[in-house]
Design an enzyme around this catalytic site. Structure first.
Site, PDB file in Angstrom:
ATOM      1  N   ASP A 103      45.599 -92.629 140.917  1.00 55.05           N
ATOM      2  CA  ASP A 103      45.672 -91.326 141.453  1.00 55.05           C
ATOM      3  C   ASP A 103      45.395 -91.284 143.096  1.00 55.05           C
ATOM      4  O   ASP A 103      46.201 -90.542 143.733  1.00 55.05           O
ATOM      5  CB  ASP A 103      44.335 -90.603 140.995  1.00 55.05           C
ATOM      6  CG  ASP A 103      44.679 -89.054 141.580  1.00 55.05           C
ATOM      7  OD1 ASP A 103      45.589 -88.421 141.454  1.00 55.05           O
ATOM      8  OD2 ASP A 103      43.634 -88.824 142.290  1.00 55.05           O
ATOM      9  N   HIS A 104      44.497 -92.296 143.532  1.00 53.69           N
ATOM     10  CA  HIS A 104      44.633 -92.016 144.992  1.00 53.69           C
ATOM     11  C   HIS A 104      45.514 -92.974 145.849  1.00 53.69           C
ATOM     12  O   HIS A 104      45.656 -92.881 146.985  1.00 53.69           O
ATOM     13  CB  HIS A 104      42.974 -92.647 145.309  1.00 53.69           C
ATOM     14  CG  HIS A 104      41.746 -91.823 145.169  1.00 53.69           C
ATOM     15  ND1 HIS A 104      40.464 -92.189 145.441  1.00 53.69           N
ATOM     16  CD2 HIS A 104      41.936 -90.812 144.251  1.00 53.69           C
ATOM     17  CE1 HIS A 104      39.869 -91.099 145.095  1.00 53.69           C
ATOM     18  NE2 HIS A 104      40.458 -90.226 144.364  1.00 53.69           N
TER      19      HIS A 104
ATOM     20  N   TYR B  72      55.013 -92.842 145.764  1.00 55.91           N
ATOM     21  CA  TYR B  72      55.286 -93.997 145.074  1.00 55.91           C
ATOM     22  C   TYR B  72      53.873 -95.048 144.951  1.00 55.91           C
ATOM     23  O   TYR B  72      52.965 -94.721 145.546  1.00 55.91           O
ATOM     24  CB  TYR B  72      56.348 -95.252 146.044  1.00 55.91           C
ATOM     25  CG  TYR B  72      57.274 -94.381 146.521  1.00 55.91           C
ATOM     26  CD1 TYR B  72      58.464 -94.267 145.620  1.00 55.91           C
ATOM     27  CD2 TYR B  72      57.466 -93.909 147.836  1.00 55.91           C
ATOM     28  CE1 TYR B  72      59.468 -93.690 145.835  1.00 55.91           C
ATOM     29  CE2 TYR B  72      58.675 -93.330 148.220  1.00 55.91           C
ATOM     30  CZ  TYR B  72      59.747 -93.181 147.289  1.00 55.91           C
ATOM     31  OH  TYR B  72      61.088 -92.627 147.513  1.00 55.91           O
TER      32      TYR B  72
ATOM     33  N   SER C 221      49.259 -97.656 148.714  1.00 50.97           N
ATOM     34  CA  SER C 221      48.906 -96.917 149.960  1.00 50.97           C
ATOM     35  C   SER C 221      47.596 -96.747 150.103  1.00 50.97           C
ATOM     36  O   SER C 221      46.857 -96.456 151.203  1.00 50.97           O
ATOM     37  CB  SER C 221      49.415 -95.648 150.046  1.00 50.97           C
ATOM     38  OG  SER C 221      49.138 -94.740 149.076  1.00 50.97           O
TER      39      SER C 221
ATOM     40  N   GLU D 230      33.561 -92.438 148.056  1.00 53.07           N
ATOM     41  CA  GLU D 230      33.211 -91.425 146.666  1.00 53.07           C
ATOM     42  C   GLU D 230      32.322 -91.874 145.947  1.00 53.07           C
ATOM     43  O   GLU D 230      31.155 -91.418 145.607  1.00 53.07           O
ATOM     44  CB  GLU D 230      34.446 -90.892 146.409  1.00 53.07           C
ATOM     45  CG  GLU D 230      35.050 -89.851 147.299  1.00 53.07           C
ATOM     46  CD  GLU D 230      36.136 -89.012 146.381  1.00 53.07           C
ATOM     47  OE1 GLU D 230      35.994 -88.824 145.355  1.00 53.07           O
ATOM     48  OE2 GLU D 230      36.663 -88.011 146.908  1.00 53.07           O
TER      49      GLU D 230
ATOM     50  N   HIS E  13      39.264 -87.212 133.735  1.00 55.37           N
ATOM     51  CA  HIS E  13      37.997 -86.795 133.673  1.00 55.37           C
ATOM     52  C   HIS E  13      37.385 -86.660 132.451  1.00 55.37           C
ATOM     53  O   HIS E  13      36.082 -86.648 132.467  1.00 55.37           O
ATOM     54  CB  HIS E  13      37.695 -85.220 134.579  1.00 55.37           C
ATOM     55  CG  HIS E  13      38.259 -85.118 135.927  1.00 55.37           C
ATOM     56  ND1 HIS E  13      38.901 -84.048 136.237  1.00 55.37           N
ATOM     57  CD2 HIS E  13      38.515 -86.208 136.802  1.00 55.37           C
ATOM     58  CE1 HIS E  13      39.206 -84.453 137.703  1.00 55.37           C
ATOM     59  NE2 HIS E  13      39.062 -85.963 137.888  1.00 55.37           N
TER      60      HIS E  13
END
Length: 1527
Positions: free
Chosen positions: A862-863, A943, A947, A1015, A1109
């Site tokens: 997701d990140h 994409y 990243s 995080e 989650h």
């Protein structure tokens, strides 16, 4: 007798011990020494029971959130109280009751927002109050009254904007007041403080730190530089006071009351001592003048009236007056009734014409003011006031006694006042002592005593002198002081402490000299030198002026182009950067000089500052206006174009554009700067950051993203301000909801607003012509992937939509913003109520098949895909802090907390900030031809391109690279024992600081490609693994292709890492999520589709991908090499947030990775959705209430305007539910459906995220049918719409693709983990379902030798014709194409979107190609052997023949040379070795062949002695062990 004496002594000892038992009681977790109790970091949430003789109580660094009344009952001897660095948010009235001996109280570094008015009462000995670094926004009147000894009041870094009038005037002993760091409006509250300080003859001994934030003319001005002329304040005074009145019933009567004062006083009226409620008495009205008008009087209006005028400077009451209404029974001179008499007596003034009141009743004296103890500075220049006033009947006499002796009359040092007070003039050593005031009459007496103590303050020996300095010149300020103990020296400039030595300012000789090397304008101001020791402090000031030296003037404010309508007055501003004598200001209109003295004065006016006013403009007044400044050294000028239009040419709001924009820019930038200051300012004097601040820091947009979001916010706020000005200026009657901004602004001015705000500065179209790069590699920001649509999938672009949003105003207002608005006939339920009713669970059931690694890979993925930029400010445009307000004020969008919430009881809401919008959406779309709904910004590339490892912008990616060598590596951090490379630490200028608890850790944050890396430690471990994998691949490629430069190595390694992530996601992770049926919906890969937009859908990011989650465990398991818990144990989820030190010091990445692949994920069941670690404890130390992830997910969907659940069911060809029973096929639990009905009322009203997670999971998957559909839609686009997807032919060679398809995350862990020796083949499935664990050597990996480049001169052999990783220069060094040139010839996009046609497949010719290659190698080898033999022959001949013969032999024809006998050797393995050949059979042995004889030499290793705890190591390719370096 001796025995009796011994018994008495023993009895006394026992009594002493018995008395001491009670006194030495010590609370659990605390340490007690004598009468000091320290409970530092004792995890206290309330004040413990304490010994009653405690004098010092230290409760720092605990979790106390509230102090109830009488919290310290029984501690009457307590003198010092430390409550700083807790979580205090509320002090109940009376919380500090009983602390009569308290001298010092520390409440700093908490979350206090208000203080009860009486919190510090009955503390006569209180000397210092520390309240800095809180959130206090208001000081109640009288808060600091009755504190006679208070000398230090520290309140910097709070939220104060106003000071109470006379709030500090009774602090007669005050020596230091710090209010800096507050955005204080220097109005009348500051004036009362300034006046009290200015009139105090001892003001040199009082230090007050305060900087004005408003009004604008005083902005950034220090307290000491203020003067009387800066304030417009005056107490109310009567111009016309009310008089008695008599009126007949039914007639109109007016009671006059006209008042003056600054600010203008507010008028209220009292009737019979009760405030007159005008809303209840329609016949009464307060006129604008302040008079009271009663239209039709009746007997109920009779009574006593009083007019009260109030402003910031105080209140004024009129004399009470009587109104008599004659109905026949109430003449003016008739006796008043008993109630009116009492009211009149309460008012305190005899009434004209009324019955005389009786004399006061006899009473003994009682004090109205009495003296208090004070500490006085010795040799001070001021006086000391001892108040003493008493009332009683007869009026008491006041007498004073000094040290027991009556003071009969005034003396040169003691002055008796008429009101009974006593003034000490010029206190000296003889002034110390006891002063008693006695009030006496015939009925008794009272007395009050005060103690005067003297302290010797530091004495200034050398004071700094005021100077006028030329710009650029050096100057020195000297300040020296003496005292006992020796004082220290501090400096301030304009009320702000000087930080110490800087490049242009030095403090020398123990701070007694301040040296400025080159004076600049910012060095001008008031310098304060403060000498302080334990007795107090003394300050002196000097003013430094910096003059511009012989230079032309400079313009600070220039005129700007404007459009005006006929008949109005325009102002063209023009102002020099600083006033100076002899400066001339002139204006010209179209070249003609404007002189108001010669031309019409009613037409032109030039203000003192230089602005030109043109009145009653007409069309000929248009043209170019030029302002010119001139002094003896030169001139400066600026001009502006003025366009005059008829009134019909302009829209109503055009005239307000620049005003509204200036207001908007100031409001938005102030909110952003406050947020930046809060998040990134130097924390050396603040508490360590908490979880919530770290979350904000790591999600806060970077510079480019912040500018994009800022432009949209300024645009939107400008339009709101224009509407406000039009409403105020034109008094339009149009309803607010009927406004269309196109009606307010002409198209030209809409474009002007867009240009001013920066919304027109859209991203330039990227240059995609460098096909040497773009045909092989991805750009960092995702541009040029699709050559027809270069920005598809790029970073900092808008999310894609599957369905139109349902904003409440049609284009920007979030769902639920308008209270009471109905959806499908029902109101939206509170997101918090939905969470507690349907989502939260304390029970956890482990999944039977998948591991917790599924969750962690999902978050990591997701990140890589999406990050909706949060608002760039946490304050509303009107200055409201979203964390402290429940108001719906952009960007604040709080979640309402329902009544009877199971946890949240002290707040009405949970704070949430809206996501930022991109320019051209929402309100900012108005300058386009059609209104577009608000769309959020995706900061990342869409994409799957890793990243999160490499970054999303070129500048960020460069910061993450190791550019010190040409090896293509990513930067690494410090080395930790028994661990491989770690991520680098964040730079200090990044403003990131993970050190929440300095006793727990002092480690900084790590940095990686995604700002959310810190995080939680599981995510941080994943980032560390892939950084290491990149460096492993780059290092191996460097060995294979030593001629590649650093950029080629970096791009090739990055390409392989991205391909591995794609393969792991699509082939190993995704099938477990969407199930077999979902993979069938995806279909097989058919190749690249350039017409498919891969951008992330808003619904995917906001709802579907958040399914993860539901599978999060509340515990992160940490396992050692034998899969047993490590000594530090497992980690509760809420302790894993922002704790990078746990990764470095508690086992590294391996224990976490083993826990993820060995422990099952949480199973989602109908009644077990999100564990309470996420709904009740998320960042609980950072907010007034802990956050709720489920509620935030729902609120975020509403913020983004997500349509209801049924809209997406229809989109996915599911049945559209008409009632909740229609959902039985997807949500089987009848209880869940009933709760949904109670909350939402209709299926159309259900939030899409909630509906999606409540569905039963599809067979073999972890989501329901709806989320399966949305995930398939997005992942298909990510695969088919990606030109550089790893399976697209031409991206990799067939051999390389085969290797990529062997990628396995378990193999990656083996390669780059610290000490992994066994893993599962599929880390996402529990070991028991795949035959247990495997040794690392049994897990197949990627063979990087298939990336070997064998060709030279850009002509590689046929084996690599389908993939050519040639070296290339940096993109930044290449020539970039100008998009404006039309003559550039560029290949069409279609030719690049298809597989590269110039590269052909030679699979059928593979064997013949290899044979030719081997043949060419054999020929080259024979040539080398021939040359070597010739060299051997020459050497052998030289051993036996003269040199001349050698020369002759060399010159002879080849056919005449006789060939010597060949010499060679055979080693122990049967290999033939040439003469003089050298080889190494192992790392410790070297051999050579010499004339047929093999000679070998083996290296001998000496003894190695290492420090204790360090074992010798033998590195690869080394023979002998050595001691490793320990860092």
């Amino acid at each position: 007798m001796r025995f009796m004496l011994l018994m008495l002594q023993l009895l006394g000892l026992l009594l002493l011990l018995a008395g001491g038992v009670q006194s030495v009681y010590c609370p659990a977790g605390c340490t007690c020494l004598e009468r000091t109790v320290r409970c530092i970091r004792a995890k206290l949430s309330a004040v413990p029971k304490l010994p009653q003789d405690t004098q010092t109580l230290d409760l720092r660094f605990n979790h106390i959130e509230e102090l109830p009344a009488n919290a310290f009952s029984g501690l009457a001897q307590l003198t010092t109280l430390f409550l700083n660095d807790n979580e205090l948010a509320y002090l109940q009235d009376g919380a500090l009751n009983g602390l009569t001996a308290l001298r010092f109280v520390y409440l700093n570094n908490n979350r206090l927002s208000r203080l009860p008015a009486t919190i510090f009462q009955r503390m006569p000995r209180l000397e210092a109050i520390f309240l800095e670094n809180n959130d206090i926004w208001q000081l109640p009147a009288g808060l600091f009254d009755n504190l006679p000894r208070l000398n230090r009041l520290i309140m910097y870094n709070n939220k104060l904007t106003q000071l109470p009038v006379d709030g500090f005037n009774r602090l007669n002993n005050l020596k230091r007041l710090r209010l800096d760091g507050n955005a204080i409006d220097c109005n009348c509250g500051v004036y009362s403080l300034w006046r009290r300080w200015h009139l105090d003859v001892q003001r040199q001994l009082v230090s007050i730190s305060l900087t004005c934030a408003a009004p604008q003319m005083l902005q950034n001005q220090g307290f000491s530089s203020l003067g009387e002329h800066h304030f417009k304040c005056a107490k109310p005074q009567f111009l016309v006071a009310p008089q008695d009145a008599q009126v007949a019933a039914g007639e109109q009567v007016e009671l006059s009351c006209e008042v003056t004062g600054l600010p203008r006083p507010q008028i209220t009226w009292m009737h019979n001592t009760q405030e007159l409620g005008l809303e209840e008495q329609a016949q009464a009205e307060i006129l604008p003048s302040g008079s009271l008008l009663i239209r039709s009087a009746d007997t109920s209006d009779m009574g006593i009236y009083q007019c009260i005028a109030r402003n910031e400077m105080g209140a004024l009451r009129s004399q009470p007056v009587r109104l008599v209404v004659n109905g026949g029974n109430h003449p003016l001179d008739s006796p008043i009734d008993a109630r009116s008499n009492q009211v009149w007596a309460d008012a305190g003034t005899p009434m004209h014409g009324a019955t005389p009141l009786p004399s006061p009743l006899p009473s003994p004296p009682h004090f109205t003011h009495q003296p208090h103890d004070q500490i006085v500075a010795l040799h001070g220049s001021g006086h000391v006031l001892l108040d003493c006033a008493a009332s009683g009947w007869p009026q008491p006499d006041i007498q004073w006694f000094v040290n027991g002796r009556q003071l009969l009359q005034s003396t040169p040092s003691l002055q008796l006042q008429a009101n009974g007070s006593l003034i000490l003039l010029q206190p000296n050593q003889l002034s110390a002592g006891t002063y008693r005031c006695e009030a006496r009459n015939s009925l008794g007496s009272v007395q009050a005593t005060a103690r005067i103590e003297l302290k010797e303050l530091p004495e200034i020996l050398t004071a700094p002198q005021s100077q006028t300095i030329k710009l650029g010149k050096a100057f020195v300020l000297e300040c020296d002081a003496d005292g006992n103990p020796l004082p220290t020296i501090d400096w301030q400039l304009n009320g702000v402490p000087l930080p110490g030595n800087t490049p242009d300012l030095q403090l020398e000789n123990e701070n007694t000299e301040l040296v400025v090397g080159a004076a600049r304008q910012e060095h001008a101001g008031v310098y304060r030198c403060t000498a302080h020791n334990e007795n107090g402090e003394t300050s002196v000031e000097a003013t430094i002026k910096v003059e511009r030296s012989q230079s032309p003037p400079q313009l600070a404010i220039e005129p700007s182009n404007l459009v005006a309508i006929t008949g109005t007055t325009i102002e063209l501003p023009c102002q020099a950067d600083q006033p100076e004598d002899g400066l001339q200001i002139s204006w010209r209109h179209d070249g003609r000089l404007i002189d108001p003295n010669v031309q019409l004065a009613e037409k032109y006016q030039i203000s003192g500052a230089g602005s030109l006013f043109v009145k009653n403009v007409t069309i000929p007044d248009g043209g170019r206006y030029e302002c010119q400044l001139k002094n003896q050294f030169g001139r400066a000028s600026a001009s502006a174009l003025v366009t005059i239009r008829n009134n019909v040419d302009l829209a109503p709001g055009d005239r307000y554009v620049r005003i509204a924009f200036a207001e908007a820019a100031k409001e938005i930038d102030l909110a952003i700067n406050n947020t930046l200051d809060m998040l990134f300012s130097n924390r050396s004097d603040k508490a360590p950051p908490n979880y919530g601040e770290l979350l904000r820091v790591f999600r806060f947009p970077t510079g480019e993203a912040r500018q994009l979001a800022r432009a949209a916010e300024i645009y939107e706020r400008t339009l709101v301000n224009i509407r406000k000005h039009v409403q105020e200026g034109d008094n339009l009657t149009m309803k607010s909801e009927e406004y269309e901004f196109r009606d307010l602004l002409s198209r030209e001015h809409l474009h002007l607003v867009a240009e001013l705000s920066g919304c027109m500065e859209h991203r330039e179209m990227p240059n995609c012509t460098d096909m040497c790069f773009h045909s092989r590699y991805r750009s960092i920001d995702g541009t040029c992937n699709n050559l027809q649509h270069p920005t598809w999938g790029a970073s900092l672009t808008a999310f894609r939509r599957l369905a139109p949003p349902i904003y409440e105003n049609g284009f920007s207002m979030p769902v639920g913003w308008t209270k009471g608005m109905l959806y499908s006939g029902h109101a939206k339920p509170s997101a918090r109520l939905v969470s507690t009713s349907l989502v939260a669970t304390k029970e956890i059931t482990p999944d039977a098949r998948i591991t917790h690694m599924v969750m962690q890979w999902g978050q990591f993925l997701d990140h890589d895909l999406d990050h909706a930029i949060p608002s760039v400010s946490s304050e509303s445009w009107d200055g409201i802090d979203c964390k402290k307000s429940c108001e719906m004020a952009p960007p604040c969008y709080p979640i309402e907390v329902p009544p009877n919430d199971p946890r949240v009881r002290n707040r009405r809401c949970i704070d949430v900030v809206r996501s930022s919008a991109i320019c051209g959406s929402g309100m900012t779309s108005l300058f386009f031809d059609s209104v577009q709904h608000r769309e959020q910004i995706n900061q990342l590339t869409s994409y799957i391109d890793a990243s999160q490892v490499y970054g999303y912008s070129t500048a960020f990616a460069q910061e993450l690279r190791n550019l010190t060598s040409q090896e293509g590596l990513l930067r690494v951090g410090v080395h930790f024992p028994r661990q491989k490379d770690m991520l680098p630490f964040a730079a200090p200028q990044d403003g990131m600081d993970c050190r929440r608890n300095l006793d727990e850790n002092t480690m900084s944050c790590f940095v990686s490609g995604d700002i959310r890396v810190n995080e939680q430690v599981g995510l941080l471990a994943m980032h560390t693994i892939w950084m290491r994998e990149h460096n492993r691949i780059a290092s191996k490629l460097k060995q294979i292709n030593s001629h590649w430069d650093g950029d080629t190595l970096y791009q090739e390694a990055r390409k392989i890492v991205g391909a591995q992530m794609q393969h792991i996601t699509f082939k190993q992770w995704l099938p477990l999520i969407i199930g077999e049926s979902g993979m069938e919906m995806m279909g097989e890969y058919q190749g690249y589709n350039p017409q498919l937009n891969p951008s992330i859908a808003n619904e995917f990011a906001t709802a579907a991908l958040r399914f993860g989650h539901t599978i999060i465990n509340p515990i992160l398991h940490r396992l050692n090499e034998t899969f047993q818990p490590i000594p530090q144990g497992h980690l509760l989820l809420h302790k894993a947030f922002f704790a990078p030190w746990r990764l470095a010091y508690e086992g590294g990445v391996d224990p976490l990775m083993r826990g993820f692949l060995a422990v099952p994920a949480k199973l989602k069941t109908p009644d077990q959705n999100l564990n309470t670690e996420l709904t009740e404890k998320l960042f609980q130390t950072a907010h007034a209430v802990a956050l709720d992830l489920a509620a935030i997910n729902i609120q975020r969907g509403r913020d983004h305007g997500m349509p209801g659940y049924n809209v997406y069911r229809k989109l996915c060809n599911l049945t559209v539910a008409q009632d909740f029973e229609d959902l039985a096929g997807e949500i089987s639990s009848a209880e869940i459906r009933q709760k949904m009905k109670e909350l939402y009322g209709h299926p159309d009203n259900v939030d899409v995220w909630l509906g999606g997670i409540l569905e039963d999971q599809v067979e073999g998957g972890k989501v329901g049918p709806l989320f399966q559909c949305l995930l398939v839609e997005q992942f298909r686009r990510l695969r088919d719409g990606d030109r550089l997807y790893y399976e697209n032919p031409g991206v990799f060679s067939p051999e390389q693709l085969t290797q990529i398809k062997q990628a396995n995350f378990g193999r990656v862990l083996c390669d780059v983990g610290d000490n992994f020796d066994q893993v599962t083949e599929n880390v996402f499935i529990l070991a028991k379902h795949q035959g247990g664990y495997k040794k690392c050597e049994d897990i197949i990996g990627i063979n990087l030798y298939l990336w070997q480049e064998c060709g030279r001169c850009n002509s590689p052999p046929a084996i690599f014709d389908s993939y050519i990783p040639q070296t290339y220069t940096k993109r930044s060094n290449r020539q970039k194409r100008d998009l404006g040139k039309e003559n550039d010839e560029v290949a069409t996009a279609e030719s690049y979107d298809s597989p590269l046609e110039s590269l052909y497949d030679v699979n059928e010719e593979r064997v013949s190609g290899l044979e030719e290659l081997i043949g060419s190698f054999q020929k080259e080898l024979k040539k080398l052997h021939k040359k070597l033999r010739k060299l051997e022959d020459s050497c052998n001949s030289a051993d036996s023949e003269p040199v001349a013969q050698v020369v002759q032999l060399a010159a002879a024809p080849p056919q005449l040379v006789s060939k010597p006998k060949r010499s060679h050797c055979v080693d122990d393995k049967g290999t033939t070795r040439l003469n003089n050949e050298v080889w190494s059979p192992d790392v410790c042995t070297k051999c050579n062949c010499f004339h047929g004889q093999v000679n070998c030499l083996r290296e001998r290793c000496g003894e190695v002695s290492c420090p204790p705890g360090v074992d010798p190591l033998t590195p690869p390719e080394a023979c002998c062990p050595h001691c490793p370096m320990v860092k």
